[in-house]
Write an enzyme that holds these catalytic residues in place. Structure first.
Site, PDB file in Angstrom:
ATOM      1  N   ARG A   1     -25.843   7.143  -3.712  1.00 31.76           N
ATOM      2  CA  ARG A   1     -26.958   6.306  -4.443  1.00 31.76           C
ATOM      3  C   ARG A   1     -26.922   6.995  -6.085  1.00 31.76           C
ATOM      4  O   ARG A   1     -26.901   6.367  -7.259  1.00 31.76           O
ATOM      5  CB  ARG A   1     -28.442   6.540  -3.627  1.00 31.76           C
ATOM      6  CG  ARG A   1     -28.208   5.767  -2.769  1.00 31.76           C
ATOM      7  CD  ARG A   1     -30.305   5.148  -1.852  1.00 31.76           C
ATOM      8  NE  ARG A   1     -29.688   4.237  -1.054  1.00 31.76           N
ATOM      9  CZ  ARG A   1     -30.855   4.758  -0.177  1.00 31.76           C
ATOM     10  NH1 ARG A   1     -32.219   5.139  -0.260  1.00 31.76           N
ATOM     11  NH2 ARG A   1     -31.249   3.518   0.747  1.00 31.76           N
TER      12      ARG A   1
ATOM     13  N   TYR B   1     -24.513  -2.124  -3.310  1.00 35.32           N
ATOM     14  CA  TYR B   1     -24.634  -1.526  -2.057  1.00 35.32           C
ATOM     15  C   TYR B   1     -25.157   0.301  -2.101  1.00 35.32           C
ATOM     16  O   TYR B   1     -25.674   0.568  -2.645  1.00 35.32           O
ATOM     17  CB  TYR B   1     -23.515  -0.935  -1.806  1.00 35.32           C
ATOM     18  CG  TYR B   1     -21.654  -0.282  -2.596  1.00 35.32           C
ATOM     19  CD1 TYR B   1     -22.608   0.168  -4.237  1.00 35.32           C
ATOM     20  CD2 TYR B   1     -20.860  -0.479  -3.053  1.00 35.32           C
ATOM     21  CE1 TYR B   1     -21.916   0.558  -5.113  1.00 35.32           C
ATOM     22  CE2 TYR B   1     -19.358   0.192  -3.663  1.00 35.32           C
ATOM     23  CZ  TYR B   1     -20.569   0.525  -4.761  1.00 35.32           C
ATOM     24  OH  TYR B   1     -18.681   1.373  -5.803  1.00 35.32           O
ATOM     25  N   GLU B   2     -25.031   0.561  -1.453  1.00 36.61           N
ATOM     26  CA  GLU B   2     -26.023   1.756  -0.846  1.00 36.61           C
ATOM     27  C   GLU B   2     -27.600   1.611  -1.060  1.00 36.61           C
ATOM     28  O   GLU B   2     -28.356   2.323  -1.531  1.00 36.61           O
ATOM     29  CB  GLU B   2     -25.786   3.190  -1.696  1.00 36.61           C
ATOM     30  CG  GLU B   2     -23.703   3.568  -2.140  1.00 36.61           C
ATOM     31  CD  GLU B   2     -23.659   3.912  -0.007  1.00 36.61           C
ATOM     32  OE1 GLU B   2     -24.230   3.850   0.439  1.00 36.61           O
ATOM     33  OE2 GLU B   2     -22.129   3.633  -0.556  1.00 36.61           O
ATOM     34  N   GLY B   3     -27.632   0.848  -0.173  1.00 34.72           N
ATOM     35  CA  GLY B   3     -28.870   0.102  -0.685  1.00 34.72           C
ATOM     36  C   GLY B   3     -28.810  -0.821  -1.947  1.00 34.72           C
ATOM     37  O   GLY B   3     -29.476  -0.982  -3.153  1.00 34.72           O
TER      38      GLY B   3
ATOM     39  N   GLN C   1     -34.181  -0.203  -3.300  1.00 30.63           N
ATOM     40  CA  GLN C   1     -34.518   1.389  -3.879  1.00 30.63           C
ATOM     41  C   GLN C   1     -36.319   1.037  -4.439  1.00 30.63           C
ATOM     42  O   GLN C   1     -36.888   2.008  -3.834  1.00 30.63           O
ATOM     43  CB  GLN C   1     -33.738   1.465  -5.019  1.00 30.63           C
ATOM     44  CG  GLN C   1     -32.196   1.116  -4.762  1.00 30.63           C
ATOM     45  CD  GLN C   1     -31.635   2.225  -3.930  1.00 30.63           C
ATOM     46  OE1 GLN C   1     -32.128   3.171  -4.070  1.00 30.63           O
ATOM     47  NE2 GLN C   1     -30.701   2.468  -2.964  1.00 30.63           N
TER      48      GLN C   1
END
Lengths: 590, 590
Positions: free
Chosen positions: A294, A433-435, A440
């Protein structure tokens, strides 16, 4: 073709003048003097601008191809990857016990920014490897570390993260990939994973997949999830490569951008895997990768927009169109350059003031991680709080910045020829991406804000407060301290609103989560600018440094405080309108 | 593949309940009763959703190809174009003297929205033709009209606008294309034009180019520019097609989006052209097309985001991920649908409240044009003021809306498979062409605001004021009237700031021009929502109409007022910070 120039002076200012990393007292940091970091940054910048940047458009145009089950990367990628490896760049901040160079994370972020700016899709191959390295480094057995880490530090083998499945991304509790235990202690992994970045390619001897799967007896939801190491080629006792494992690329995704990175559908058909970390505690191990990832994506968020800005500046100085409204500035030219026009400046200043503030936030965050790695719990708590802000805010604003830069080119920005479209298309993924950024915001408001009794957000407020107090009387009081105070007050009011309303109505907090993430981001960047301004002013007062650079820094900071920080009031108003406007309609009404 | 559903009920509400067009007293409007417009809109919606929408992805994937000097459009485009023609859709709001159906412009906007939503790239072929039709209709000789208009109304021949050259777009005074007068009254046109939308294709017998060029004796800059009609095939006396003219396609551009439209480099090598309008007064004639085109692009701005929103809604209802924070809503499903999550709602409400407000603004703008066409000078002044707002604000927010919709899909939005990326890539052009949005802001603040002594902006303020006064006491006072008043106050304060500072320092006004455009846009949408709310409330009170529809309208409006209108304060703060933060740096400092 777009150019890229590494911002070495700006980075040196942050590392030494603002953060003063060599005096931070952290082990090994005393070696990071100005000359040393300049040499490192110059070398990384040269690789970035001369080798990686020219491959960026090529990567976009050619993309990756799946040929007989093997992914082919674009022309020139493999040779550039060798240069990355030979230069030791993949090992920069890795553990010397496994072949790393042991530099602090902040140096990894500085060089990483350059590589991302030059070629985001390319840099992901090593970025994902670094994440997998960290997970094995933190959770692996000594045997696993010896087997995998040296090869991953050198990027002879690369790594991947396998979370997403067709029916689930955010909600990993739904995942279906199975792990069946075998008598030899290994597992057989069966299932399909999608959106696997760098899932396969032709630049490394082996690919080490870290795969989330469900082993028997783990219970429902995320509790039953474990993390497994699944190499593309099995590794023999002596470290040589053995049989091909039962993992294959099902397809390559056709994407809006980052064409140079292979985004794979991965099929696991009884592939041999080994447990990483504790059984049924895979989420914990995964979060080691995820948190690093992140921050890495936050870095991508602004770093990807840096060359977009640089090229927009060059175009604005070069393109002749119209005359300055205050009178012709270049009477000998057919027209004045775009940069004379106030609205072009407004756009360039929005870009510049965001990017430099974002860089400071990323560097400070990395410095906090270096402190946390040495056992500083306060630093760890603070960076944990800031991680969703860095990921969500910097990627949203980074995308916006790339769009602003593209706009400077007019129609020439919309055609692919000048590369401005690619910057926008590539940047778009960082918000997802990555959440996804909504996740977030949920992490920030639903988890991080109240973590450890709200201690970390209180520490942040306290930090702002004492900073403002320390500089309340100086020459920066009106331009920097007052607006920072106002922003921080808005942020506190929002946190208070959540506290007062969130318990009885969680929707009241979550309806404002996205705005809170941006409100926090602006306040954090306000603090970053105020800190940079204090440093710049002090240096100017004492006659240190490059006066033009320092005055530009102050002017850019003033712009941010005057033109960006007022956004906090709007975010607060949105937050304080509560959940009713958001949740009122029935689903059928949409 | 994305779907599209025509918003017929919402359009009917605007046309009849809010604008009450059939009672407007304009010639021909009395025929536009509810049943009639519903039949027209249903038929257009059917064509849009069943024929045009399925071709949207195909157009994106295949793009246009240049083969031996001829542009080939994507599969299915030609057949669909025939259906457009046969249905009379290209002739809808054209002059009956030349084969048109003579409906008001507002009906052209309503059906146009549908066609754009369904397939923006496709609809440009007829959109550009309509612009060229209008220029010839307004400025052509009767002979020219008889020669060209009937064929253009039917779209047997299509039209183009040729302004941009490689070295100039906004600053047309720099253009180099030459027109040499011939003895027969024609001109020979020589030069290169770029970014020519629908410049050539295989769906029409002829392409009628309107080309800006410099004829001898016209003086420097824009004063020397004339507009010429340059057909691809020369037209014989009897209307049949003659020789091929010396105009050819040099190349097709590779673009970020609108792949289904052919964006051409056009080479004029002594092509035969005929003056349209007065010699050396080409800019005036061009602005007839341009103003229409700007409104058309504003329409594209929001219309392109309509299907993005619709598909995001479907995905949010369908995709199961996580559980509602207030407790499981669908215990029998593996997870709750995305739409239960507050942040997903926040995004959908941002989209919905913008799109419905934008539609109202576009319809009202079209109605003003219909009034202006009947000689209403006030309406003409007002729409002239609103044109840059409609173009700039609706395209910026339309793009943002498409990005929000794409975000709902997470990773599935980034791959091309679901079509969400295309909506974003297509939408991006609307912020650029027909005058980049910075140029719209300049037009608004530098020209329109002070036009006719500021009469039109004063009229707008007066309209808001008297509307607020009329509804000051009703049930909408707190939710609609108060925020509208506050927004209008911000807008007036900004205009006042420009008046007080702009004369002595034009940069002070122009540094805030972009923010002013958005501030105006939000205020205008606030007025639109208040007007819709008043209508909806009145209908609810009297038991007319569909109560669910009307209550949804009110709730959506309240969201806009509470969550979007607070932006006006930030824009005002940015404007009032003046030119110093924007203009302070030397060009070298960037």
């Amino acid at each position: 073709m777009p150019h890229y120039t590494a911002p070495v002076s700006d980075m040196q200012f942050l590392l030494h003048d603002v953060l003063n990393i060599s005096a931070s007292g952290l082990p090994g940091h005393d070696e990071l003097d100005r000359d040393f970091t300049e040499a490192v940054l110059d070398a990384a910048g040269k690789l970035a601008s001369e080798v990686l940047a020219p491959l960026n458009v090529i990567g976009d145009q050619q993309g990756c191809r799946l040929e007989n089950g093997v992914v082919r990367t674009p022309e020139g990628f493999a040779a550039a990857f060798e240069q990355m490896k030979e230069g030791g760049w993949t090992a920069l901040d890795c553990d010397p016990d496994y072949g790393g160079q042991g530099m602090p994370y902040v140096m990894g972020v500085a060089t990483g920014e350059m590589f991302v700016s030059a070629n985001m899709a390319f840099n992901m191959y090593q970025g994902l490897t670094h994440g997998a390295y960290s997970a094995i480094h933190t959770h692996g057995t000594e045997d696993q570390k010896q087997t995998y880490l040296p090869k991953m530090v050198s990027c002879d083998w690369t790594g991947t993260m396998n979370l997403t499945e067709p029916h689930c991304g955010t909600d990993l509790g739904l995942l279906r990939t199975k792990a069946e235990p075998q008598d030899d202690g290994s597992y057989l992994i069966t299932g399909q994973k999608i959106f696997i970045s760098a899932g396969d390619h032709d630049m490394a001897e082996n690919v080490i997949h870290l795969v989330l799967a469900k082993a028997p007896g783990g219970g429902e939801g995320t509790k039953g999830i474990s993390l497994f190491i699944v190499p593309k080629f099995l590794v023999n006792e002596d470290g040589s490569l053995g049989d091909r494992n039962a993992v294959s690329v099902g397809a390559l995704e056709h994407k809006m951008g980052i064409h140079g990175n292979s985004t794979c559908v991965m099929n696991y058909d009884g592939a041999k895997g080994w447990l990483l970390g504790d059984l049924h505690k895979g989420m914990r191990a995964m979060f080691t990768m995820m948190n690093e990832a992140r921050l890495g994506v936050g870095l991508q968020g602004y770093a990807g927009a840096v060359p977009a800005y640089q090229n927009a500046v060059a175009y604005a100085k070069d393109r002749l169109q119209g005359r300055a409204v205050t009178g012709t500035q270049y009477p000998n030219a057919a027209a004045d350059p775009l940069i004379v026009h106030p609205d072009i400046r407004r756009s360039l200043m929005d870009q510049k003031s965001f990017l430099e503030g974002a860089r400071m936030l990323a560097f400070w965050g990395a410095h906090l991680i270096d402190q946390a790695d040495e056992g500083d719990a306060d630093a760890e708590g603070l960076i944990s709080l800031l991680t969703p802000v860095i990921k969500g805010f910097l990627t949203d604003k980074g995308f916006e910045t790339a769009v602003l830069a593209q706009q400077i080119y007019g129609g020439h920005g919309y055609i692919e020829e000048h590369g401005m479209s690619q910057f926008v298309r590539d940047a778009r993924i960082t918000m997802i991406y990555e959440g996804a950024n909504g996740v977030q915001a949920l992490d920030l408001v639903g988890r991080k804000l109240a973590a450890d009794g709200g201690k970390h957000v209180m520490a942040f407020f306290e930090m702002v407060k004492s900073f403002c107090k320390d500089h309340a009387e100086g020459p920066l009081a009106a331009d920097f301290i007052a607006p920072l105070k106002a922003a921080s007050k808005d942020l506190q009011a929002a946190a208070m609103f959540f506290m007062q309303n969130g318990m009885k109505n969680p929707n009241a907090a979550l309806s404002g989560s996205y705005d809170f993430m941006h409100l926090f981001g602006h306040t954090a960047l306000g603090l970053m600018w105020a800190r940079m301004a204090v440093t710049a002013q002090k240096m100017l007062d004492s006659g240190e440094g490059d006066a033009v650079f320092l005055k530009t820094k102050l002017a850019t900071g003033r712009y941010y405080m005057k033109r960006q920080l007022p956004m906090t009031a709007t975010h607060l108003a949105r937050i304080e309108s509560g959940s009713e406007p958001v949740m009122e309609l029935e689903a059928e009404a949409f």
